[in-house]
Design an enzyme around this catalytic site. Structure first.
Site, PDB file in Angstrom:
ATOM      1  N   ASP A  53       0.390  -0.893  -0.089  1.00 36.08           N
ATOM      2  CA  ASP A  53      -0.231  -0.260  -0.052  1.00 36.08           C
ATOM      3  C   ASP A  53       0.836   0.942   0.169  1.00 36.08           C
ATOM      4  O   ASP A  53       1.585   1.834   1.479  1.00 36.08           O
ATOM      5  CB  ASP A  53      -0.737  -0.279   0.961  1.00 36.08           C
ATOM      6  CG  ASP A  53      -1.583   1.257   1.176  1.00 36.08           C
ATOM      7  OD1 ASP A  53      -2.276   1.849  -0.142  1.00 36.08           O
ATOM      8  OD2 ASP A  53      -3.113   1.564   1.868  1.00 36.08           O
ATOM      9  N   ASP A 146      -2.592   2.578  -6.072  1.00 35.69           N
ATOM     10  CA  ASP A 146      -1.963   2.815  -5.414  1.00 35.69           C
ATOM     11  C   ASP A 146      -1.594   1.269  -4.515  1.00 35.69           C
ATOM     12  O   ASP A 146      -0.915   1.288  -3.437  1.00 35.69           O
ATOM     13  CB  ASP A 146      -2.259   3.719  -4.441  1.00 35.69           C
ATOM     14  CG  ASP A 146      -2.714   3.603  -2.888  1.00 35.69           C
ATOM     15  OD1 ASP A 146      -3.692   3.707  -4.028  1.00 35.69           O
ATOM     16  OD2 ASP A 146      -3.097   4.746  -2.398  1.00 35.69           O
ATOM     17  N   GLU A 147      -2.303   0.089  -4.601  1.00 37.59           N
ATOM     18  CA  GLU A 147      -2.148  -0.769  -3.401  1.00 37.59           C
ATOM     19  C   GLU A 147      -2.354  -2.346  -4.734  1.00 37.59           C
ATOM     20  O   GLU A 147      -3.429  -2.116  -5.109  1.00 37.59           O
ATOM     21  CB  GLU A 147      -3.215  -1.084  -2.509  1.00 37.59           C
ATOM     22  CG  GLU A 147      -4.891  -0.476  -2.412  1.00 37.59           C
ATOM     23  CD  GLU A 147      -5.213  -0.764  -1.134  1.00 37.59           C
ATOM     24  OE1 GLU A 147      -4.861  -1.037  -0.440  1.00 37.59           O
ATOM     25  OE2 GLU A 147      -6.362   0.502  -0.852  1.00 37.59           O
TER      26      GLU A 147
END
Length: 441
Positions: A53, A146-147
């Site tokens: 993350d 973003d993860e």
């Protein structure tokens, strides 16, 4: 659990996250570089499921691109009437949180620098991060821009390193090459990996092993379990259940009887059991668009043109992705921040703006009763391949004509731009509606 640089000779050697060395610690520091950022765990070299993350992703990119922002509280989001998309950790110290109304965020942190989101830039960095993940393993399951979850089982020979060593090297390269940081959770399954990645943000690397999972979870609140929202937390609290340890002590049959399939899921996760694979083909579950108004608005005549414009945006995204969807969902946020959602299932999947709008318009009518709204959105779920979308409608003689007209407009837009052809309803919306900001879809 994690960040435990001690250990016994039977344990794997500590891993230095700064230089990658594997050596006995000296006074809780790396024997090679002196860094205190060591990670040690009895199962360190046996675990392969990770959750990565990126830390305060949008804000981190803005700080990377403007070093003058480095020591300042940064909020990425819309205008004063919008919400916080993300914020840096300095702003979080002041109480700012993602999805917080902007006016509340500025009350908590009046000195914050507010930056309008640059989604094109963030998407490009997200693509670069995803490419680096895929270089580690093909088993990458995206969760957001973003993860993602990663399964590094069997990659030791390829990388000549354990999954833990490979992940630490990934985090170092992310900072050196892209100027952003990430927090990593390593565990035997996805549920525990996600919890681990949240334990030591930012720049964290936390490990939860199988042997300790039950004891580790026992003292944690039930709210850390996926799918347990505020409403269900309140229901559990009313039944006297606030910690995972209380779930562990209950008979799984009793949980099933009380809460149905969700109770069965609670019984498994409470012990740290999770057999879901990392699935690279998960894909998007829905496609949507929404906008937040600078001033609350009311009335069907003002909301309908905006709904039509948003329906066209959703339609364009579906067409570009080669998808259609069967369920249309309308989203409204009232002036007092209550969120209303209304859904309708279509007979067949669609990717046409006309069908999306008509379904959304039917849902909007009963809600546009004089109440003022600060946000409206429309989305399509139950996604399917475009080949199954929009068959002929024998019950609506005009449907085929409208579909052909929309396809003709799409061809013109492809050649001359998206605003080359506009319906009168959309044109009126842009000409007279209260300004709003498009929210991230």
């Amino acid at each position: 659990m994690t960040e435990n640089p001690g250990g016994t000779p039977a344990h794997p050697l500590p891993l230095c996250r700064d230089c990658g060395a594997r050596a006995p610690a000296r006074r809780d520091r790396c024997a090679r570089c002196g860094s205190p950022r060591l990670v040690a765990h009895p199962e360190l070299d046996r675990l392969a499921i990770a959750h990565i993350d990126c830390d305060a992703f949008f804000a981190a990119i803005e700080k990377r691109d403007n070093p003058q922002l480095r020591d300042l509280p940064v909020i990425v989001g819309g205008g004063r009437r919008g919400v916080v998309s993300t914020c840096c950790y300095i702003a979080r110290i002041h109480g700012v949180r993602s999805a917080m109304p902007m006016f509340k965020a500025l009350e908590a942190c009046p000195d914050a620098v507010v930056i309008k989101p640059n989604l094109a830039k963030y998407s490009e960095v997200g693509r670069q991060v995803r490419e680096r993940m895929l270089a580690l393993t093909p088993l990458v399951e995206p969760v957001s821009i973003d993860e993602a979850f990663l399964d590094l089982t069997g990659t030791q020979r390829l990388h000549r390193a354990s999954p833990a060593e490979t992940l630490a090297a990934f985090a170092r390269a992310l900072e050196a090459d892209l100027g952003i940081s990430a927090s990593i959770g390593l565990a035997p399954n996805k549920f525990l990996a996600k919890i681990a990645s949240d334990l030591d943000k930012p720049r964290g690397f936390s490990v939860i092993g199988a042997a300790e999972a039950r004891a580790f979870l026992a003292e944690r609140p039930v709210g850390i379990i996926w799918g347990i929202g505020k409403v269900f937390q309140a229901k559990l609290a009313a039944d006297g259940i606030r910690t995972i340890g209380q779930l562990q002590a209950m008979d799984p049959t009793d949980l099933l009887r009380r809460y149905g399939a969700l109770g069965q899921r609670l019984a498994r996760l409470a012990t740290g059991a999770d057999d879901r694979p990392v699935s690279p083909d998960r894909g998007a579950k829905s496609i949507s668009a929404e906008t937040t108004f600078d001033t609350d608005i009311a009335g069907l005549d003002r909301l309908r043109p905006i709904l039509r414009e948003l329906s066209e945006k959703v339609s364009q995204r579906l067409k570009r992705a080669g998808l259609g969807g069967r369920t249309v969902t309308l989203k409204l946020k009232t002036a007092d921040f209550r969120i209303l959602t209304r859904s309708r299932q279509l007979a067949d999947p669609t990717q046409l703006a006309d069908r999306i709008f008509r379904a959304g318009d039917d849902l909007l009518g009963p809600e546009a009763d004089g109440r003022r709204f600060r946000l409206i959105g429309i989305g399509v779920g139950e996604l399917a391949d475009a080949g199954s979308a929009d068959p002929g409608d024998l019950l609506d003689a005009g449907a085929g004509r409208r579909a052909r007209a929309e396809q003709a407009m799409d061809k013109v837009r492809d050649r001359f731009g998206t605003e080359a052809v506009e319906l009168g309803l959309v044109h009126a919306s842009r000409a007279r509606r209260t300004p709003g900001r498009p929210d991230e879809a």
